[in-house]
Design an enzyme around this catalytic site. Structure first.
Site, PDB file in Angstrom:
ATOM      1  N   MET A   1     -12.344   4.071  -0.450  1.00  0.00           N
ATOM      2  CA  MET A   1     -12.913   4.256   0.783  1.00  0.00           C
ATOM      3  C   MET A   1     -13.839   5.603   0.803  1.00  0.00           C
ATOM      4  O   MET A   1     -13.475   6.398   1.264  1.00  0.00           O
ATOM      5  CB  MET A   1     -11.936   4.138   1.886  1.00  0.00           C
ATOM      6  CG  MET A   1     -11.390   2.831   2.357  1.00  0.00           C
ATOM      7  SD  MET A   1      -9.649   2.713   3.060  1.00  0.00           S
ATOM      8  CE  MET A   1      -8.694   3.016   1.783  1.00  0.00           C
TER       9      MET A   1
ATOM     10  N   MET B   1     -11.125  -6.803   5.275  1.00  0.00           N
ATOM     11  CA  MET B   1     -10.458  -5.670   5.871  1.00  0.00           C
ATOM     12  C   MET B   1     -10.183  -6.119   7.305  1.00  0.00           C
ATOM     13  O   MET B   1     -10.955  -6.774   8.022  1.00  0.00           O
ATOM     14  CB  MET B   1     -11.206  -4.405   6.144  1.00  0.00           C
ATOM     15  CG  MET B   1     -11.449  -3.651   4.905  1.00  0.00           C
ATOM     16  SD  MET B   1     -10.008  -3.072   4.116  1.00  0.00           S
ATOM     17  CE  MET B   1      -9.316  -2.007   5.489  1.00  0.00           C
TER      18      MET B   1
ATOM     19  N   HIS C   1      -8.345   0.830  -4.105  1.00  0.00           N
ATOM     20  CA  HIS C   1      -9.487   0.654  -2.889  1.00  0.00           C
ATOM     21  C   HIS C   1     -10.310   1.870  -2.613  1.00  0.00           C
ATOM     22  O   HIS C   1      -9.541   2.688  -1.827  1.00  0.00           O
ATOM     23  CB  HIS C   1      -8.560   0.002  -1.803  1.00  0.00           C
ATOM     24  CG  HIS C   1      -9.242  -0.065  -0.435  1.00  0.00           C
ATOM     25  ND1 HIS C   1      -8.772  -0.347   0.629  1.00  0.00           N
ATOM     26  CD2 HIS C   1     -10.730  -0.537  -0.275  1.00  0.00           C
ATOM     27  CE1 HIS C   1      -9.609  -0.506   1.632  1.00  0.00           C
ATOM     28  NE2 HIS C   1     -10.851  -0.404   1.251  1.00  0.00           N
TER      29      HIS C   1
ATOM     30  N   ASP D   1      -4.761   3.352  -1.696  1.00  0.00           N
ATOM     31  CA  ASP D   1      -5.883   3.694  -0.599  1.00  0.00           C
ATOM     32  C   ASP D   1      -6.326   5.080  -0.966  1.00  0.00           C
ATOM     33  O   ASP D   1      -5.958   5.970  -0.766  1.00  0.00           O
ATOM     34  CB  ASP D   1      -5.372   3.632   0.744  1.00  0.00           C
ATOM     35  CG  ASP D   1      -5.194   2.044   0.872  1.00  0.00           C
ATOM     36  OD1 ASP D   1      -6.110   1.345   0.821  1.00  0.00           O
ATOM     37  OD2 ASP D   1      -4.022   1.730   1.475  1.00  0.00           O
TER      38      ASP D   1
ATOM     39  N   HIS E   1      -1.398  -1.201  -4.336  1.00  0.00           N
ATOM     40  CA  HIS E   1      -2.341  -0.869  -3.691  1.00  0.00           C
ATOM     41  C   HIS E   1      -2.317   0.463  -3.282  1.00  0.00           C
ATOM     42  O   HIS E   1      -1.591   1.087  -2.757  1.00  0.00           O
ATOM     43  CB  HIS E   1      -2.502  -1.693  -2.334  1.00  0.00           C
ATOM     44  CG  HIS E   1      -3.689  -1.585  -1.548  1.00  0.00           C
ATOM     45  ND1 HIS E   1      -4.876  -2.535  -2.000  1.00  0.00           N
ATOM     46  CD2 HIS E   1      -4.306  -0.862  -0.659  1.00  0.00           C
ATOM     47  CE1 HIS E   1      -5.776  -2.386  -1.195  1.00  0.00           C
ATOM     48  NE2 HIS E   1      -5.631  -1.274  -0.278  1.00  0.00           N
TER      49      HIS E   1
ATOM     50  N   SER F   1       0.932  -1.060   0.047  1.00  0.00           N
ATOM     51  CA  SER F   1       0.008  -0.012   0.043  1.00  0.00           C
ATOM     52  C   SER F   1       1.034   1.197  -0.045  1.00  0.00           C
ATOM     53  O   SER F   1       1.601   1.505   0.803  1.00  0.00           O
ATOM     54  CB  SER F   1      -0.896   0.206   1.133  1.00  0.00           C
ATOM     55  OG  SER F   1      -1.468   1.449   1.297  1.00  0.00           O
TER      56      SER F   1
ATOM     57  N   GLY G   1      -2.769  -4.372   8.871  1.00  0.00           N
ATOM     58  CA  GLY G   1      -1.925  -4.856   9.863  1.00  0.00           C
ATOM     59  C   GLY G   1      -1.143  -6.341   9.357  1.00  0.00           C
ATOM     60  O   GLY G   1      -0.927  -7.101  10.383  1.00  0.00           O
TER      61      GLY G   1
ATOM     62  N   ASP H   1      -6.311  -6.970   3.806  1.00  0.00           N
ATOM     63  CA  ASP H   1      -5.816  -5.692   4.122  1.00  0.00           C
ATOM     64  C   ASP H   1      -5.936  -5.237   5.328  1.00  0.00           C
ATOM     65  O   ASP H   1      -6.992  -4.931   6.105  1.00  0.00           O
ATOM     66  CB  ASP H   1      -6.635  -4.624   3.074  1.00  0.00           C
ATOM     67  CG  ASP H   1      -6.367  -3.293   3.051  1.00  0.00           C
ATOM     68  OD1 ASP H   1      -5.176  -3.000   3.516  1.00  0.00           O
ATOM     69  OD2 ASP H   1      -6.764  -2.451   2.377  1.00  0.00           O
TER      70      ASP H   1
ATOM     71  N   MET I   1      -9.207   7.806   0.065  1.00  0.00           N
ATOM     72  CA  MET I   1     -10.185   8.034   0.997  1.00  0.00           C
ATOM     73  C   MET I   1     -10.743   9.424   0.849  1.00  0.00           C
ATOM     74  O   MET I   1      -9.926  10.532   0.290  1.00  0.00           O
ATOM     75  CB  MET I   1      -9.308   8.108   2.395  1.00  0.00           C
ATOM     76  CG  MET I   1      -8.715   6.869   2.574  1.00  0.00           C
ATOM     77  SD  MET I   1      -7.986   6.772   4.261  1.00  0.00           S
ATOM     78  CE  MET I   1      -6.821   5.296   4.033  1.00  0.00           C
TER      79      MET I   1
ATOM     80  N   GLY J   1      -9.224   3.722   7.084  1.00  0.00           N
ATOM     81  CA  GLY J   1      -8.998   4.792   7.297  1.00  0.00           C
ATOM     82  C   GLY J   1      -7.462   5.210   7.434  1.00  0.00           C
ATOM     83  O   GLY J   1      -7.093   6.457   7.320  1.00  0.00           O
TER      84      GLY J   1
ATOM     85  N   GLY K   1       1.057  -2.092   4.112  1.00  0.00           N
ATOM     86  CA  GLY K   1       1.627  -0.541   4.022  1.00  0.00           C
ATOM     87  C   GLY K   1       2.869  -0.488   4.864  1.00  0.00           C
ATOM     88  O   GLY K   1       4.111  -0.584   4.281  1.00  0.00           O
TER      89      GLY K   1
END
Ligand code: DX5
Ligand code: ZN
Length: 211
Positions: free
Chosen positions: A67, A136, A65, A34, A32, A7, A176, A174, A36, A141, A194
């Protein structure tokens, strides 16, 4: 072997071209991205113009992705910008089947995802219409959060359902993901990571996830 999609949320935003080329050279499979909007999640990141710029320099497919609220308003822009995979949140969209159909018609691979608190049954009606389900394992976020163990059962149930229906849908995880949590993602096909990738030696980190 699993696919790894670092990410770029954890990359250096002043050096995205350099960082994408570096993860490609280190064995990453996808990038990836992200996206947002400050509404669906309490954070703002990047939009279609940045995706378009990344497309010019990325040797890897772009895994976008979204969000964002009402993703149906933006899918065309993101696919024209160069999203190869485009994933929407089931909670954010009023017309999920119509939006997934449109993503495919526009020439991208369609993905669906859900927040950790959303039950798996909410996405099961759409399994035939997607190429990928993103599970997820953190609240969407922010990067750098801890992997939520209680989502592992969701991955297993999803795997069983995909196999039972004889589908070729990929499972992506996705949030952790690192060398400590990767074992819990055994049933996934694609791993997003990430902070773990960008805070460590890129090649070692990516290869440790592929094993
Ligand atoms: C969270 C994002 C993730 C995040 C992953 O909202 O969807 O892709 O960047 O970051 P890590 O791997 O640090 O949890
Ligand atoms: Zn993501």
């Amino acid at each position: 072997m699993k696919l790894v999609a670092p990410s770029i949320l954890s990359a250096d935003f002043a050096n995205l071209e350099r960082d994408i080329k570096a993860i490609a050279a280190a064995g990453a499979d996808w990038v990836h991205v992200d996206v947002m909007d400050g509404h669906f999640v309490p954070n703002l990141t990047i939009g279609a113009p940045v995706v378009k710029a990344l497309k010019r320099v990325s040797p890897l497919p772009l895994d976008v992705h979204l969000m964002i609220e009402t993703p149906e308003k933006y899918i065309e822009e993101f696919i024209k910008a160069g999203a190869d995979w485009l994933t929407i949140h089931v909670e954010a969209c009023d017309d999920v089947p119509g939006t997934l159909k449109r993503i495919r018609e526009l020439g991208a691979k369609a993905g669906i995802t859900l927040r950790p608190g959303t039950p798996l049954v909410d996405i099961l009606p759409f399994l035939e219409q997607v190429d990928l389900v993103l599970v997820m394992t953190v609240e969407p976020g922010f990067g750098g959060q801890s992997f939520m163990d209680d989502q592992v059962a969701k991955i297993s149930r999803l795997r069983k359902e995909i196999d039972r229906r004889g589908l070729k849908v990929l499972i992506e995880v996705d949030g952790g993901v690192n060398d400590q949590t990767v074992d819990r993602c055994r049933e996934a096909d694609v791993l997003v990571a990430g902070s773990y990738v960008f805070k460590n030696d890129l090649r070692q980190a990516i290869q440790s996830l592929k094993k």
